[in-house]
Each structure stands twice: as structure tokens, then as C-alpha cells.
Scaffold this motif. Sequence first.
Motif, PDB file in Angstrom:
ATOM      1  N   ASP A   1      15.702  24.760  39.071  1.00 16.88           N
ATOM      2  CA  ASP A   1      16.483  23.556  39.320  1.00 16.88           C
ATOM      3  C   ASP A   1      15.543  22.426  39.721  1.00 16.88           C
ATOM      4  O   ASP A   1      15.042  22.394  40.842  1.00 16.88           O
ATOM      5  N   THR A   2      15.297  21.509  38.803  1.00 16.48           N
ATOM      6  CA  THR A   2      14.430  20.370  39.097  1.00 16.48           C
ATOM      7  C   THR A   2      15.251  19.112  39.379  1.00 16.48           C
ATOM      8  O   THR A   2      14.688  18.032  39.544  1.00 16.48           O
TER       9      THR A   2
ATOM     10  N   ARG B   1      17.337  18.891  41.999  1.00 13.60           N
ATOM     11  CA  ARG B   1      17.499  18.777  43.447  1.00 13.60           C
ATOM     12  C   ARG B   1      16.167  19.080  44.117  1.00 13.60           C
ATOM     13  O   ARG B   1      15.404  19.915  43.631  1.00 13.60           O
TER      14      ARG B   1
ATOM     15  N   HIS C   1      13.434  20.737  46.532  1.00 17.99           N
ATOM     16  CA  HIS C   1      13.280  22.094  47.028  1.00 17.99           C
ATOM     17  C   HIS C   1      12.318  22.066  48.201  1.00 17.99           C
ATOM     18  O   HIS C   1      11.319  21.335  48.178  1.00 17.99           O
TER      19      HIS C   1
ATOM     20  N   ASP D   1      11.559  15.594  44.693  1.00 23.75           N
ATOM     21  CA  ASP D   1      10.897  16.099  45.895  1.00 23.75           C
ATOM     22  C   ASP D   1      10.121  14.992  46.602  1.00 23.75           C
ATOM     23  O   ASP D   1      10.100  14.915  47.830  1.00 23.75           O
TER      24      ASP D   1
ATOM     25  N   ASP E   1      11.295  31.055  45.002  1.00 25.43           N
ATOM     26  CA  ASP E   1      11.219  29.936  44.056  1.00 25.43           C
ATOM     27  C   ASP E   1      10.360  30.347  42.871  1.00 25.43           C
ATOM     28  O   ASP E   1       9.173  30.646  43.033  1.00 25.43           O
TER      29      ASP E   1
ATOM     30  N   TYR F   1      17.450  17.293  54.043  1.00 26.27           N
ATOM     31  CA  TYR F   1      17.472  18.660  53.523  1.00 26.27           C
ATOM     32  C   TYR F   1      18.870  19.081  53.079  1.00 26.27           C
ATOM     33  O   TYR F   1      19.010  20.008  52.270  1.00 26.27           O
TER      34      TYR F   1
ATOM     35  N   ALA G   1      19.013  18.987  49.517  1.00 25.72           N
ATOM     36  CA  ALA G   1      18.095  19.889  48.827  1.00 25.72           C
ATOM     37  C   ALA G   1      18.755  21.248  48.612  1.00 25.72           C
ATOM     38  O   ALA G   1      19.920  21.465  48.934  1.00 25.72           O
ATOM     39  N   THR G   2      17.970  22.167  48.068  1.00 22.77           N
ATOM     40  CA  THR G   2      18.499  23.497  47.773  1.00 22.77           C
ATOM     41  C   THR G   2      18.692  24.332  49.020  1.00 22.77           C
ATOM     42  O   THR G   2      19.412  25.325  48.997  1.00 22.77           O
ATOM     43  N   THR G   3      18.033  23.945  50.125  1.00 21.00           N
ATOM     44  CA  THR G   3      18.151  24.700  51.379  1.00 21.00           C
ATOM     45  C   THR G   3      18.295  23.739  52.554  1.00 21.00           C
ATOM     46  O   THR G   3      17.461  22.850  52.725  1.00 21.00           O
TER      47      THR G   3
END
Length: 265
Positions: free
Chosen positions: A12-13, A15, A17, A35, A107, A206, A209-211
Motif C-alpha cells: 500500500d503506497t 497511505r 507507513h 511518507d 512490511d 499516524y 497511516a497504516t498504524t
Amino acid sequence: MRQHGLSVPVIDTGRPHSARIYDYLLGGKDNYRVDQQAGDELVAAAPQERAGARANRAFLERAVRHVVGAGVRQVLDIGTGLPHSPNVHEVALEAAPDVRVAYVDNDPIVTAHADALLRSSDTIGVALADLRDPRAIVEHPHVRDVIDFDRPLALLLTSVLHFLTDAHRPERIVATLRDALPAGSYLVLSHATDDFADCSAAQAVYDTATTPLTPRSHSEIGKFFEGFELLTPGLVSVPSWRPDTPSSARPAAIGVYGAVALKTS
């Protein structure tokens, strides 16, 4: 090198990471525009974020030198992030040429870069696995190819647990990993905190983001060391853990706690 051997999920680019944001804060190039934007937002909201990333990395290097100097010859690095020189294996091998290192990350970009970097080594392994399933990490064949859980090792959990929410039961996860370690093993851990400054702006970044980011207090982070004995100076802001420079040359408290602890039984 032991390949991770798993089918690679879609990357997944779209969002940001956490590993790629960290790479950007450290001055790396293995990141995408999303990012970089997230990193810029972090620094704008909390200017100490870049210094915090660098201080955390320096703590990791000092801690690895210490545990290898204490006789450990195996390192299990979970949530390794994108490669940065000196990498964990480079720091460890400089201290002792017979060290074995297993890198674990969820990842696929991280594992792909590690594969490319370490392809010529048969004492360094890379596994695509998730900290939220600690038993799968311990039993992963490409971790087992490198790590002998009957011999002492160093478990690295640096700047990764704060990407687990309380719903993930991170204390249970750490306890599962601890129980897999023999006596004489070490835990190297660092974790974001809001004890020194409000982290709400960083958390908001964050959240896109993914997390998400879950900072914890000194007492909450201290619970991860149950079953271990903390080495001096205990759980402290990472620049204060056995620094290489005099106190006058170090920055003020960084919002990341770090410690090294020994499992004695």
C-alpha cells in the motif's frame, strides 16, 4: 541468506507507513511522497520528532554493542524497519564476527530491501511476519534457521510496541516472546511516551497511516519488562541510556524511553 519464503501481499503506497516515515526522518530514501508528507507534518507539529528518531537509532546501536559485548551471539530484531547503515547486523558483527541475526517485519517493502541487502549471507535471516502473532514469529522457519532458542539471544523491540493499541494486548505479546527466551537472554526495548510533551499532534498524523501511534507512560512501559532484570540506568529517555557523549553534549529529554534487561531464569 534465508529468504522469508512467504507470498508477498500488495504494498500500500497510498497511505504513509510507520517504517517509511521513520526512514524519512532518518534521512533515508526508501519512502514515498505520502511518507514524506507525513514526516513533514510530524516535524511541523513536534520538531523533536527527527531528533527522537536519531536518538532512538543511536540507543539501538549502543544496546546492540552492549549485549554482544556481554557474550550474546544471536539477535532477533522484530519490527526492524528499513535498512540504515550501520544496520543491526553490521553493529553486531563489528563486535563479534560469529553473530547471527534474524530480521522480522510485517512490511513487504522492508523485507524486500533486506533480501536485496543481505542476499550473500547465510547467518542473517529475514522473515515476513507480524508482531501481533508472536508465536508465529518464534516458530517461523526462517527465524529458526538462524536463531537457536535453546541458547541466549537478544530480542530487539525498538520503537515498535507503540504501534500496537491496548486492544492488541501488547503485554501478552511481549510475555509470549519472553517465555520463548532461555535464561541469559536480553530484551532491548524502546517506546514512545507522552510523559515529556503532548503527543496528540503526532498521533493525529499516524491516524492517517497504516498504524496508529499509542504513546505510553513510564509505568506502562515498565510492565513490558516483567520477568526481566533492568540493567543500569533502568528505563530512561533514550539519550540517557549509557551515552557515548557527556551529558552537556546531549539533547534534552526525548519522548522515547529505552532500556536493556536480562532474563535470569
